[in-house]
Design an enzyme around this catalytic site. Structure first.
Site, PDB file in Angstrom:
ATOM      1  N   ASN A   1       0.855  -1.183   0.000  1.00  0.00           N
ATOM      2  CA  ASN A   1       0.000   0.000   0.000  1.00  0.00           C
ATOM      3  C   ASN A   1       0.898   1.242   0.000  1.00  0.00           C
ATOM      4  O   ASN A   1       1.667   1.451   0.945  1.00  0.00           O
ATOM      5  CB  ASN A   1      -0.891  -0.054   1.248  1.00  0.00           C
ATOM      6  CG  ASN A   1      -1.823   1.136   1.348  1.00  0.00           C
ATOM      7  OD1 ASN A   1      -1.437   2.253   1.013  1.00  0.00           O
ATOM      8  ND2 ASN A   1      -3.026   0.907   1.825  1.00  0.00           N
TER       9      ASN A   1
ATOM     10  N   HIS B   1       0.914   6.131   1.814  1.00  0.00           N
ATOM     11  CA  HIS B   1       1.646   7.066   2.660  1.00  0.00           C
ATOM     12  C   HIS B   1       2.801   7.762   1.943  1.00  0.00           C
ATOM     13  O   HIS B   1       3.365   8.717   2.466  1.00  0.00           O
ATOM     14  CB  HIS B   1       2.102   6.390   3.949  1.00  0.00           C
ATOM     15  CG  HIS B   1       0.935   6.067   4.827  1.00  0.00           C
ATOM     16  ND1 HIS B   1      -0.109   6.947   5.002  1.00  0.00           N
ATOM     17  CD2 HIS B   1       0.608   4.968   5.538  1.00  0.00           C
ATOM     18  CE1 HIS B   1      -1.019   6.396   5.792  1.00  0.00           C
ATOM     19  NE2 HIS B   1      -0.606   5.198   6.121  1.00  0.00           N
TER      20      HIS B   1
ATOM     21  N   HIS C   1      -5.693   3.765  -1.899  1.00  0.00           N
ATOM     22  CA  HIS C   1      -6.990   4.113  -1.310  1.00  0.00           C
ATOM     23  C   HIS C   1      -7.242   5.592  -1.605  1.00  0.00           C
ATOM     24  O   HIS C   1      -6.571   6.459  -1.050  1.00  0.00           O
ATOM     25  CB  HIS C   1      -6.924   3.871   0.208  1.00  0.00           C
ATOM     26  CG  HIS C   1      -8.205   4.098   0.932  1.00  0.00           C
ATOM     27  ND1 HIS C   1      -8.321   3.937   2.302  1.00  0.00           N
ATOM     28  CD2 HIS C   1      -9.438   4.479   0.508  1.00  0.00           C
ATOM     29  CE1 HIS C   1      -9.561   4.194   2.668  1.00  0.00           C
ATOM     30  NE2 HIS C   1     -10.259   4.540   1.604  1.00  0.00           N
TER      31      HIS C   1
ATOM     32  N   THR D   1      -8.182   3.500   8.497  1.00  0.00           N
ATOM     33  CA  THR D   1      -9.397   2.683   8.567  1.00  0.00           C
ATOM     34  C   THR D   1      -9.464   1.991   9.925  1.00  0.00           C
ATOM     35  O   THR D   1      -8.586   1.213  10.271  1.00  0.00           O
ATOM     36  CB  THR D   1      -9.382   1.623   7.442  1.00  0.00           C
ATOM     37  OG1 THR D   1      -8.977   2.266   6.232  1.00  0.00           O
ATOM     38  CG2 THR D   1     -10.758   1.016   7.261  1.00  0.00           C
TER      39      THR D   1
ATOM     40  N   GLU E   1     -10.664  -9.566   3.371  1.00  0.00           N
ATOM     41  CA  GLU E   1      -9.392  -9.163   3.974  1.00  0.00           C
ATOM     42  C   GLU E   1      -9.650  -9.033   5.464  1.00  0.00           C
ATOM     43  O   GLU E   1     -10.465  -8.206   5.896  1.00  0.00           O
ATOM     44  CB  GLU E   1      -8.889  -7.835   3.390  1.00  0.00           C
ATOM     45  CG  GLU E   1      -7.560  -7.419   4.020  1.00  0.00           C
ATOM     46  CD  GLU E   1      -6.932  -6.192   3.373  1.00  0.00           C
ATOM     47  OE1 GLU E   1      -7.095  -6.005   2.146  1.00  0.00           O
ATOM     48  OE2 GLU E   1      -6.286  -5.425   4.106  1.00  0.00           O
TER      49      GLU E   1
ATOM     50  N   HIS F   1      -3.538  -4.527   7.853  1.00  0.00           N
ATOM     51  CA  HIS F   1      -3.659  -3.413   8.790  1.00  0.00           C
ATOM     52  C   HIS F   1      -2.744  -3.609   9.999  1.00  0.00           C
ATOM     53  O   HIS F   1      -2.906  -4.548  10.762  1.00  0.00           O
ATOM     54  CB  HIS F   1      -5.101  -3.186   9.286  1.00  0.00           C
ATOM     55  CG  HIS F   1      -5.348  -1.741   9.573  1.00  0.00           C
ATOM     56  ND1 HIS F   1      -4.887  -1.122  10.693  1.00  0.00           N
ATOM     57  CD2 HIS F   1      -5.975  -0.794   8.848  1.00  0.00           C
ATOM     58  CE1 HIS F   1      -5.226   0.150  10.664  1.00  0.00           C
ATOM     59  NE2 HIS F   1      -5.880   0.381   9.545  1.00  0.00           N
TER      60      HIS F   1
HETATM   61  N1  PXP Z   1      -5.756  -3.049   4.321  1.00  0.00           N
HETATM   62  C1  PXP Z   1      -6.710  -2.112   4.467  1.00  0.00           C
HETATM   63  C2  PXP Z   1      -8.103  -2.467   4.081  1.00  0.00           C
HETATM   64  C3  PXP Z   1      -6.407  -0.822   4.948  1.00  0.00           C
HETATM   65  O1  PXP Z   1      -7.379   0.097   5.087  1.00  0.00           O
HETATM   66  C4  PXP Z   1      -5.068  -0.516   5.235  1.00  0.00           C
HETATM   67  C5  PXP Z   1      -4.719   0.866   5.681  1.00  0.00           C
HETATM   68  O2  PXP Z   1      -4.881   1.757   4.636  1.00  0.00           O
HETATM   69  C6  PXP Z   1      -4.108  -1.510   5.049  1.00  0.00           C
HETATM   70  C7  PXP Z   1      -4.479  -2.780   4.623  1.00  0.00           C
HETATM   71  C8  PXP Z   1      -2.669  -1.265   5.311  1.00  0.00           C
HETATM   72  O3  PXP Z   1      -2.508  -0.993   6.661  1.00  0.00           O
HETATM   73  P1  PXP Z   1      -1.101  -0.489   7.200  1.00  0.00           P
HETATM   74  O4  PXP Z   1      -0.842   0.823   6.533  1.00  0.00           O
HETATM   75  O5  PXP Z   1      -1.320  -0.384   8.665  1.00  0.00           O
HETATM   76  O6  PXP Z   1      -0.097  -1.529   6.816  1.00  0.00           O
END
Ligand code: PXP
Length: 248
Positions: free
Chosen positions: A8, A11, A51, A109, A159, A198
């Protein structure tokens, strides 16, 4: 099947927006989430997640389009269950969409989607995305009633929200791990692909790998944070090396 890593890169855009939110066309706007995606790909990432939030705090629609066109990895579009986001998803046509709850005031989230409590709306959005050729994942807490409801929407994937596990300390770690194990078994029995995400980081992943039936982990914050020290490619390689211990 090896455990896949979805990176992801939200950030990376968070950092860019911190300085350039009001000057998106600036020649100085950096860092670039597309470049981060390319670096992650070169290091073995299996897919990318973006996202686009309602408040556009990090990823912009244009970022998502460029990542889809320029990186060449399967794209997972994380989205709130809103008409606006369905419209973007139908334009973007990602490989996957992950439906998440979205609250404007949250930092990230917070909980899973209440599929059981919003079944008709969720099922309709799942069907609209699938009609456009997009496979759908539902981001849910590790609760049996949510898994059962997810299966009934005909989504292909769930997920599991690993946030409570990631934040647990002491005896609570075993409790949260047991919830994830039970949920993964139930999802698998329901013929759903089971992903997780997450709060997963380079420390807590060792215990998470005890959860069976996982197909993919979606990880953002810890990899982007590690990338500040070692670069995106090395951060991804280190995470992939830890994930290689997974036996399913
Ligand atoms: N999966 C989902 C559905 C999320 O909302 C997020 C956070 O945006 C992540 C995974 C990734 O989480 P993290 O940034 O804590 O690794």
């Amino acid at each position: 099947m090896p455990l896949l890593l979805g990176v992801n890169v939200d950030h990376v855009a968070t950092l860019r927006q911190a300085r350039y939110a009001l000057m998106p066309e600036s020649q100085n706007a950096e860092p670039c989430p597309v470049q981060a995606g390319l670096d992650a790909k070169a290091a073995g990432a299996d897919s990318l997640t973006v996202h686009v939030r309602g408040d556009r705090r990090h990823m912009q629609e244009a970022d998502a389009m460029r990542i889809r066109d320029e990186v060449g990895l399967p794209l997972n579009f994380e989205m709130g269950v809103t008409e606006e986001m369905v419209g973007i998803a139908l334009k973007l046509k990602p490989d996957f969409a992950c439906l998440v709850p979205e609250k404007r005031e949250e930092v990230t989230t917070e909980g899973g989607l209440d599929v059981a409590g919003s079944f008709d709306k969720t099922r309709m959005v799942v069907a609209r995305l699938q009609d456009a050729g997009v496979k759908v994942s539902l981001f849910i807490d590790p609760e049996l009633k949510q898994i059962e409801a997810a299966g009934e929407t005909c989504a292909e994937m769930i997920e599991l929200h690993t946030g409570c596990f990631a934040n647990a300390t002491g005896d609570q770690v075993e409790v949260e791990l047991a919830r994830l194990v039970e949920a993964a078994k139930a999802g698998h029995a329901d013929v759903l692909q089971v992903n997780a995400g997450h709060g997963i980081n380079y420390r807590n992943i060792a215990r998470l790998l005890e959860v069976p039936h996982l197909a993919e982990l979606n990880i953002g914050h810890s990899i982007v944070a590690r990338a500040i020290s070692v670069g995106m490619a090395e951060a991804v390689r280190e995470m992939k090396a830890l994930m290689a211990a997974y036996t399913g």
